[in-house]
Design a protein around this motif. Structure first.
Motif, PDB file in Angstrom:
ATOM      1  N   ALA A   1       1.771  40.163   0.030  1.00 21.23           N
ATOM      2  CA  ALA A   1       1.067  41.186  -0.744  1.00 21.23           C
ATOM      3  C   ALA A   1       0.013  41.902   0.086  1.00 21.23           C
ATOM      4  CB  ALA A   1       0.433  40.550  -1.980  1.00 21.23           C
ATOM      5  N   ASP A   2      -0.691  41.163   0.940  1.00 23.21           N
ATOM      6  CA  ASP A   2      -1.732  41.793   1.755  1.00 23.21           C
ATOM      7  C   ASP A   2      -1.210  42.349   3.072  1.00 23.21           C
ATOM      8  OD1 ASP A   2      -1.310  39.495   3.269  1.00 23.21           O
ATOM      9  OD2 ASP A   2      -3.287  38.634   2.877  1.00 23.21           O
ATOM     10  N   GLY A   3       0.076  42.163   3.345  1.00 23.80           N
ATOM     11  CA  GLY A   3       0.662  42.699   4.571  1.00 23.80           C
ATOM     12  C   GLY A   3       0.312  41.944   5.825  1.00 23.80           C
ATOM     13  N   GLN A   4      -0.349  40.795   5.695  1.00 20.40           N
ATOM     14  CA  GLN A   4      -0.760  40.018   6.871  1.00 20.40           C
ATOM     15  C   GLN A   4       0.316  39.048   7.340  1.00 20.40           C
ATOM     16  OE1 GLN A   4      -3.626  40.522   8.562  1.00 20.40           O
ATOM     17  NE2 GLN A   4      -4.161  42.168   7.127  1.00 20.40           N
ATOM     18  N   TYR A   5       1.270  38.739   6.461  1.00 25.33           N
ATOM     19  CA  TYR A   5       2.374  37.845   6.794  1.00 25.33           C
ATOM     20  C   TYR A   5       3.659  38.658   6.726  1.00 25.33           C
ATOM     21  CZ  TYR A   5      -1.104  34.236   5.875  1.00 25.33           C
ATOM     22  OH  TYR A   5      -2.241  33.454   5.896  1.00 25.33           O
ATOM     23  N   VAL A   6       4.461  38.568   7.770  1.00 22.07           N
ATOM     24  CA  VAL A   6       5.596  39.480   7.920  1.00 22.07           C
ATOM     25  C   VAL A   6       6.846  38.710   8.315  1.00 22.07           C
ATOM     26  CG1 VAL A   6       6.449  41.509   9.159  1.00 22.07           C
ATOM     27  CG2 VAL A   6       3.992  41.291   8.665  1.00 22.07           C
TER      28      VAL A   6
ATOM     29  N   ALA B   1      13.509  36.617   2.607  1.00 25.03           N
ATOM     30  CA  ALA B   1      12.349  37.172   1.915  1.00 25.03           C
ATOM     31  C   ALA B   1      11.147  36.255   2.064  1.00 25.03           C
ATOM     32  CB  ALA B   1      12.668  37.397   0.437  1.00 25.03           C
ATOM     33  N   ILE B   2       9.955  36.828   1.872  1.00 24.16           N
ATOM     34  CA  ILE B   2       8.708  36.086   2.014  1.00 24.16           C
ATOM     35  C   ILE B   2       7.947  36.118   0.694  1.00 24.16           C
ATOM     36  CG2 ILE B   2       7.342  38.066   2.813  1.00 24.16           C
ATOM     37  CD1 ILE B   2       6.028  36.186   4.855  1.00 24.16           C
ATOM     38  N   SER B   3       7.243  35.040   0.386  1.00 26.24           N
ATOM     39  CA  SER B   3       6.480  34.982  -0.857  1.00 26.24           C
ATOM     40  C   SER B   3       5.265  35.895  -0.794  1.00 26.24           C
ATOM     41  CB  SER B   3       6.027  33.541  -1.132  1.00 26.24           C
ATOM     42  OG  SER B   3       5.210  33.064  -0.069  1.00 26.24           O
ATOM     43  N   GLY B   4       4.759  36.276  -1.972  1.00 24.17           N
ATOM     44  CA  GLY B   4       3.621  37.180  -2.020  1.00 24.17           C
ATOM     45  C   GLY B   4       2.383  36.638  -1.354  1.00 24.17           C
ATOM     46  N   ASP B   5       2.199  35.289  -1.384  1.00 26.32           N
ATOM     47  CA  ASP B   5       1.041  34.702  -0.721  1.00 26.32           C
ATOM     48  C   ASP B   5       1.271  34.492   0.769  1.00 26.32           C
ATOM     49  OD1 ASP B   5       2.721  32.485  -0.619  1.00 26.32           O
ATOM     50  OD2 ASP B   5       1.496  31.238  -1.935  1.00 26.32           O
ATOM     51  N   GLY B   6       2.483  34.782   1.236  1.00 24.52           N
ATOM     52  CA  GLY B   6       2.782  34.710   2.662  1.00 24.52           C
ATOM     53  C   GLY B   6       3.042  33.330   3.197  1.00 24.52           C
ATOM     54  N   GLN B   7       3.057  32.302   2.351  1.00 19.50           N
ATOM     55  CA  GLN B   7       3.136  30.929   2.842  1.00 19.50           C
ATOM     56  C   GLN B   7       4.552  30.365   2.931  1.00 19.50           C
ATOM     57  OE1 GLN B   7       0.141  29.400   3.946  1.00 19.50           O
ATOM     58  NE2 GLN B   7      -0.317  31.578   3.666  1.00 19.50           N
ATOM     59  N   THR B   8       5.530  31.082   2.369  1.00 21.76           N
ATOM     60  CA  THR B   8       6.897  30.552   2.328  1.00 21.76           C
ATOM     61  C   THR B   8       7.906  31.662   2.562  1.00 21.76           C
ATOM     62  OG1 THR B   8       6.188  28.906   0.690  1.00 21.76           O
ATOM     63  CG2 THR B   8       8.563  29.245   0.949  1.00 21.76           C
ATOM     64  N   VAL B   9       8.941  31.351   3.319  1.00 23.76           N
ATOM     65  CA  VAL B   9      10.082  32.243   3.514  1.00 23.76           C
ATOM     66  C   VAL B   9      11.293  31.583   2.875  1.00 23.76           C
ATOM     67  CG1 VAL B   9      11.662  33.231   5.234  1.00 23.76           C
ATOM     68  CG2 VAL B   9       9.187  33.316   5.606  1.00 23.76           C
TER      69      VAL B   9
ATOM     70  N   ALA C   1      25.122  24.239  -3.627  1.00 25.50           N
ATOM     71  CA  ALA C   1      25.481  25.175  -2.553  1.00 25.50           C
ATOM     72  C   ALA C   1      25.773  26.566  -3.096  1.00 25.50           C
ATOM     73  CB  ALA C   1      26.681  24.642  -1.784  1.00 25.50           C
ATOM     74  N   PHE C   2      24.729  27.192  -3.640  1.00 25.30           N
ATOM     75  CA  PHE C   2      24.853  28.543  -4.182  1.00 25.30           C
ATOM     76  C   PHE C   2      24.568  29.624  -3.136  1.00 25.30           C
ATOM     77  CE2 PHE C   2      23.668  26.760  -8.580  1.00 25.30           C
ATOM     78  CZ  PHE C   2      25.008  26.589  -8.912  1.00 25.30           C
ATOM     79  N   GLY C   3      24.297  29.245  -1.903  1.00 28.78           N
ATOM     80  CA  GLY C   3      24.023  30.228  -0.854  1.00 28.78           C
ATOM     81  C   GLY C   3      22.559  30.571  -0.751  1.00 28.78           C
ATOM     82  N   PRO C   4      22.213  31.633  -0.018  1.00 30.02           N
ATOM     83  CA  PRO C   4      20.817  31.946   0.294  1.00 30.02           C
ATOM     84  C   PRO C   4      19.976  32.329  -0.915  1.00 30.02           C
ATOM     85  CG  PRO C   4      22.340  33.155   1.714  1.00 30.02           C
ATOM     86  CD  PRO C   4      23.148  32.571   0.608  1.00 30.02           C
ATOM     87  N   GLY C   5      18.668  32.078  -0.809  1.00 24.79           N
ATOM     88  CA  GLY C   5      17.706  32.673  -1.708  1.00 24.79           C
ATOM     89  C   GLY C   5      17.410  34.082  -1.218  1.00 24.79           C
ATOM     90  N   TYR C   6      17.451  35.066  -2.111  1.00 20.35           N
ATOM     91  CA  TYR C   6      17.280  36.458  -1.704  1.00 20.35           C
ATOM     92  C   TYR C   6      15.961  37.071  -2.130  1.00 20.35           C
ATOM     93  CZ  TYR C   6      21.777  37.297   0.448  1.00 20.35           C
ATOM     94  OH  TYR C   6      22.838  37.287   1.312  1.00 20.35           O
ATOM     95  N   GLY C   7      15.220  36.387  -2.986  1.00 23.44           N
ATOM     96  CA  GLY C   7      13.926  36.893  -3.417  1.00 23.44           C
ATOM     97  C   GLY C   7      13.100  35.743  -3.944  1.00 23.44           C
ATOM     98  N   THR C   8      11.786  35.947  -4.004  1.00 18.64           N
ATOM     99  CA  THR C   8      10.901  34.906  -4.504  1.00 18.64           C
ATOM    100  C   THR C   8       9.650  35.542  -5.073  1.00 18.64           C
ATOM    101  OG1 THR C   8       9.857  32.785  -3.946  1.00 18.64           O
ATOM    102  CG2 THR C   8       9.733  34.532  -2.295  1.00 18.64           C
ATOM    103  N   ASN C   9       8.876  34.748  -5.824  1.00 18.49           N
ATOM    104  CA  ASN C   9       7.648  35.267  -6.424  1.00 18.49           C
ATOM    105  C   ASN C   9       6.451  34.961  -5.543  1.00 18.49           C
ATOM    106  OD1 ASN C   9       7.679  32.507  -6.880  1.00 18.49           O
ATOM    107  ND2 ASN C   9       7.048  32.641  -9.022  1.00 18.49           N
ATOM    108  N   PHE C  10       5.228  35.088  -6.102  1.00 11.76           N
ATOM    109  CA  PHE C  10       4.023  35.019  -5.285  1.00 11.76           C
ATOM    110  C   PHE C  10       3.859  33.688  -4.568  1.00 11.76           C
ATOM    111  CE2 PHE C  10      -0.513  34.509  -4.430  1.00 11.76           C
ATOM    112  CZ  PHE C  10      -0.797  35.720  -3.805  1.00 11.76           C
ATOM    113  N   ASP C  11       4.098  32.576  -5.264  1.00 13.48           N
ATOM    114  CA  ASP C  11       3.887  31.263  -4.648  1.00 13.48           C
ATOM    115  C   ASP C  11       5.183  30.525  -4.338  1.00 13.48           C
ATOM    116  OD1 ASP C  11       4.737  30.620  -7.172  1.00 13.48           O
ATOM    117  OD2 ASP C  11       2.970  29.434  -7.727  1.00 13.48           O
TER     118      ASP C  11
END
Length: 375
Positions: free
Chosen positions: A50-55, A83-91, A126-136
């Motif tokens: 969200a803050d653009g500091q984690y990419v 994808a990366i979480s909004g808090d930047g701590q998880t991909v 085995a459903f394959g990749p996660g393509y999106g996630t929420n803030f945490d």
């Protein structure tokens, strides 16, 4: 037998005030995303916090890197990051035919982070990749075997909710995960509703259509988390040669564009729903990155602004906006260097929203829709 049982109203908190001044954007710095190995450079910015500091970005050799204020990390294990979480701590990510995966910054060893299975009650599967996630990263969106979300509640599928509205309803492709509310953007179809794009509230099962602009037959929505604001109050997309954004009630609004263009495509909206961006095509195959303030619909040519500010080196062209931080201070662009090679770069700047701000007060009070159920 199916019958219409209830119609739940969409609610929003908004302020219908008039802005007293125009928005403004001033670029202040231009440069690479971060450190790379010799001979490599970034070619795509996949997602940002969200803050653009984690990419999360991709190198020209196809490898992914997790760029943080504390260092840049490789990601090993099963599959590829998405994808990366909004808090930047998880991909999140993974591999087709394998369990969905996550890479947690807290698990870094040296400059590497190993993947872990994403688990949920009844999983992993085995459903394959996660393509999106929420803030945490407590919720992950999957594409197979149909768009669904997994979390502490287990697994919930979009198709079941489309079918609940109408037995002939069809859930289609994933189109973004909101950070702060349980809402996913999704393509799909419901008999009697001509649109092909919806918000899906996976907590309540409600579906909210993105209404078609006059004369349109379909909507194109970008396939990434940047297609939807953190509160789901704004979604962006394209209709023919014109970009649009949709408010919480599903009403379409033509996005402000640059003069003299032949085609405009929007790729991203920031989490606060105040800035959207993409690329604008001009005659003679010229393409420039742009952002538009949703507050007053003012469009800015980022290439021209950065050039005029003297921060864009000679021979470089900013060609498209890919990601925008919530405050608009970090804009991730595609660019071509003097040799014509495409690179992903960072443009720092200052975005000013006039006060009072009506759009900034737009919030998601509840996402609902007409529901059908068995009598």
């Amino acid at each position: 037998m199916l019958k219409l049982s209830s119609v739940a109203a969409l609610a929003a908190v908004s302020v219908a005030s008039v802005a007293f001044a125009q928005s403004s954007y001033s670029p202040v710095a231009f440069g690479p995303l971060g450190a790379t190995d010799p001979g490599t450079f970034y070619t795509f910015t996949n997602d940002i916090s969200a803050d653009g500091q984690y990419v999360l970005a991709t190198l020209n050799n196809g490898e992914s890197r997790y760029i943080t204020p504390g260092g840049t990390y490789r990601m090993s294990g099963t599959g590829f990051p998405v994808a990366i979480s909004g808090d930047g701590q998880t991909v999140v990510g993974g591999q087709i035919g394998s369990n969905p995966q996550r890479w947690r910054l807290a698990n870094a060893v040296g400059n590497n982070i190993a993947s872990q299975n994403i688990t949920w009650p009844g999983g992993p599967t085995a459903f394959g990749p996660g393509y999106g996630t929420n803030f945490d990263a407590s919720v992950t969106t999957l594409l197979q075997p149909g768009v669904s979300v997994v979390g502490s509640f287990g697994r919930r599928t979009a198709q079941s909710d489309f079918s609940a509205v109408n037995i002939a309803g069809t859930a289609g492709a994933y189109r973004g995960n909101a950070n702060n509310v349980p809402v996913v953007g999704i393509l799909g179809s419901l008999p009697g509703n001509p649109t092909n794009a919806y918000r899906w509230n996976y907590s309540t099962g409600a579906l909210s259509p993105l209404n078609l602009p006059a004369g349109a037959s379909s909507i194109g929505v970008p396939t990434n988390n940047a297609s939807i604001s953190s509160d789901a109050g704004v979604m962006i997309g394209n209709v023919s040669t014109r970009p649009y954004w949709w408010d919480i009630n599903g009403n379409p609004h033509a996005l402000g564009t640059l003069a003299g263009t032949t085609l405009n495509t929007v790729n991203a909206v920031n989490g606060t729903g105040t800035l959207a961006g993409g690329f604008a095509s001009f005659p003679l195959s010229v393409r420039h990155a742009f952002i538009t303030s949703l507050e007053d619909n003012t469009a800015y040519n980022l290439h021209v602004l950065a050039s005029n500010a003297g921060i864009l080196p000679a021979g470089w062209t900013l060609t498209a906006t890919q990601q925008i931080s919530d405050d608009g201070s970090r804009i991730f662009c595609l660019a071509t260097d003097p040799t014509g090679v495409t690179r992903s770069v960072l443009l720092n700047g200052v975005f000013t929203v006039p006060s009072p701000s009506g759009l900034a007060m737009l919030g998601l009070a509840g996402l609902a829709a007409s529901r059908r159920r068995r009598a």
